[in-house]
Write a protein that holds these residues in place. Sequence first.
Motif, PDB file in Angstrom:
ATOM      1  N   ASP A  65       0.792  -1.235   0.000  1.00  0.00           N
ATOM      2  CA  ASP A  65       0.000   0.000   0.000  1.00  0.00           C
ATOM      3  C   ASP A  65       0.831   1.294   0.000  1.00  0.00           C
ATOM      4  OD1 ASP A  65      -2.393  -1.267  -0.250  1.00  0.00           O
ATOM      5  OD2 ASP A  65      -2.997  -1.093   1.844  1.00  0.00           O
ATOM      6  N   ASP A  66       1.968   1.285   0.696  1.00  0.00           N
ATOM      7  CA  ASP A  66       2.743   2.532   0.812  1.00  0.00           C
ATOM      8  C   ASP A  66       3.644   2.789  -0.392  1.00  0.00           C
ATOM      9  OD1 ASP A  66       1.578   2.963   3.229  1.00  0.00           O
ATOM     10  OD2 ASP A  66       3.184   1.951   4.369  1.00  0.00           O
ATOM     11  N   GLU A  67       3.787   1.781  -1.261  1.00  0.00           N
ATOM     12  CA  GLU A  67       4.770   1.934  -2.352  1.00  0.00           C
ATOM     13  C   GLU A  67       4.142   2.162  -3.717  1.00  0.00           C
ATOM     14  OE1 GLU A  67       7.271  -1.656  -2.538  1.00  0.00           O
ATOM     15  OE2 GLU A  67       6.402  -2.104  -0.580  1.00  0.00           O
ATOM     16  N   VAL A  68       2.852   1.899  -3.844  1.00  0.00           N
ATOM     17  CA  VAL A  68       2.245   1.829  -5.179  1.00  0.00           C
ATOM     18  C   VAL A  68       1.018   2.733  -5.282  1.00  0.00           C
ATOM     19  CG1 VAL A  68       2.981  -0.567  -5.527  1.00  0.00           C
ATOM     20  CG2 VAL A  68       0.764  -0.093  -4.461  1.00  0.00           C
ATOM     21  N   ASN A  69       0.541   2.901  -6.533  1.00  0.00           N
ATOM     22  CA  ASN A  69      -0.728   3.590  -6.735  1.00  0.00           C
ATOM     23  C   ASN A  69      -1.859   2.564  -6.652  1.00  0.00           C
ATOM     24  OD1 ASN A  69       0.551   5.998  -7.182  1.00  0.00           O
ATOM     25  ND2 ASN A  69       0.403   5.892  -9.423  1.00  0.00           N
ATOM     26  N   ASN A  70      -2.706   2.727  -5.670  1.00  0.00           N
ATOM     27  CA  ASN A  70      -3.930   1.913  -5.593  1.00  0.00           C
ATOM     28  C   ASN A  70      -5.057   2.799  -6.104  1.00  0.00           C
ATOM     29  OD1 ASN A  70      -3.016  -0.550  -4.422  1.00  0.00           O
ATOM     30  ND2 ASN A  70      -2.752   0.537  -2.487  1.00  0.00           N
TER      31      ASN A  70
END
Length: 471
Positions: A329-334
Amino acid sequence: MTADFRKNAHIFVDWMADYLENIDSLSVKSQVTAGEILNQIDTSPPQTSTSMDTIFADFKQIIMPGITHWQHPKFFAYFPSNSSTPSLLAEMLTATLGAQCMSWQTSPAAAELEERVMQWLAKMVGLPDTFHGVIQGGASIATLCALLTAREKYTDFNSNQAGLSQNTKPLVVYCSTQTHSSVLKAVRIAGIGDANLRFIDTDEDYRMDVNKLQRQIQADIKVGLQPLCVIAVLGSTSSGAVDPLLAITKITQQYQLWLHVDAAYAGTALFLSEYKHLLKGIEEVDSFVFNPHKWMFTNFDCSAFFIKDVKALTQTFSVLPEYLRTKEDDEVNNYRDWGIDLGRRFRALKLWFVIRYYGVEQLKSMIRHHIELANELALKIKADKHFEILEPISFNIICFRYINANITDFEVLNQRNKQLLENINKSGELYLTHTELSNKIYLRLVIAQTHVEAHHVEAAWTKIQAETALL
Ligand SMILES: Cc1ncc(COP(=O)(O)O)c(C=O)c1O
């Protein structure tokens, strides 16, 4: 199961190619009457299996007559929703994969391709790299997302928490009288209310009058309201009018308002160097939308929404129950957090196919071709004493009306124009729609079909003249 699918898929693809090859011969606008299709469909669902042969035969016999052919080269109505073969092929793959792309993890390729193609589109339009893009279902949704984000940001993210009634001052939104109806819808859904939407008058070219905008903002502040957002249109629905962006940015800067640009249709024209000047002031814009599903040969639905403050956007929309959490969740575009929908189709694929198949240069020449065809037709309309044309022509949108020196009654002339439109569309040879500007009914003709050529436009013009002679 797959043997049956393979056989039918080949049959369908042949039908699809035949349809596109022969589309010219079909009536552009469906000629069925209300209820005609409904009455042919069983009132109860079938309890047992139907063969694909039968279903397909019914599709051809029942459904096809009720289709208005949006890909017909003589579809000149509304704004187009033009598609192309690379886009169609991508849609076939997307449907086959059936991926639900709400989170990066639910299909990393979809999320990462979306990030990249939105960067491509930003470059093609000429947006500064401070903008970040996400695909939405339509410009209406994109504008709603912009407004909700503006609302949250300017109420310290308290509206979502406490509800709008906790705001001490009512929020006010500004747009021109030519703005698309989706803005009114967004204002309603965002809880701002019709009473707090200001329709600012335009100049004689239907562009927002910035002096009136400023006066209205001052008046609202004076009575204790809180100006929130200005929505500028770049290519209005009626006539393609473009609001003076740079002048509007001066005002939004002065009063610290959110500025959203609705370029739903005309955004595609910004690929062309001759239109880049319309973007003057874009650095001061907060959000921007344009629809590849209108004039960029990409199947509906595909709307490109760009925003500078992604943090404000995701803070507005993110709701994260445990079952949606992923370790990345903290590294990518959701992208589930970038708008209203949780479930998302893999829409980036068709953009990737379209942009690569044509390349930017060919896309630009296809768009220029449409604009040239519109300018050529405008000259002919102008030279015909039976018509009045709205000038200047914006992009490839022609607004014109039948005139007659013997008919001085305004309403009668408006009725004649409506009758002319009805007769033209009844012929099935072309499809136009209308609009009203300064109380006058205009016929609207937009030349933006993927396969439209000069001979289609000439045939349309001949038909318009023939129907006019019969009035
Ligand atoms: C200027 C403008 N904005 C917004 C919209 C709404 O677009 P969508 O159908 O993608 O919601 C339209 C539709 O034609 C439009 O012309």
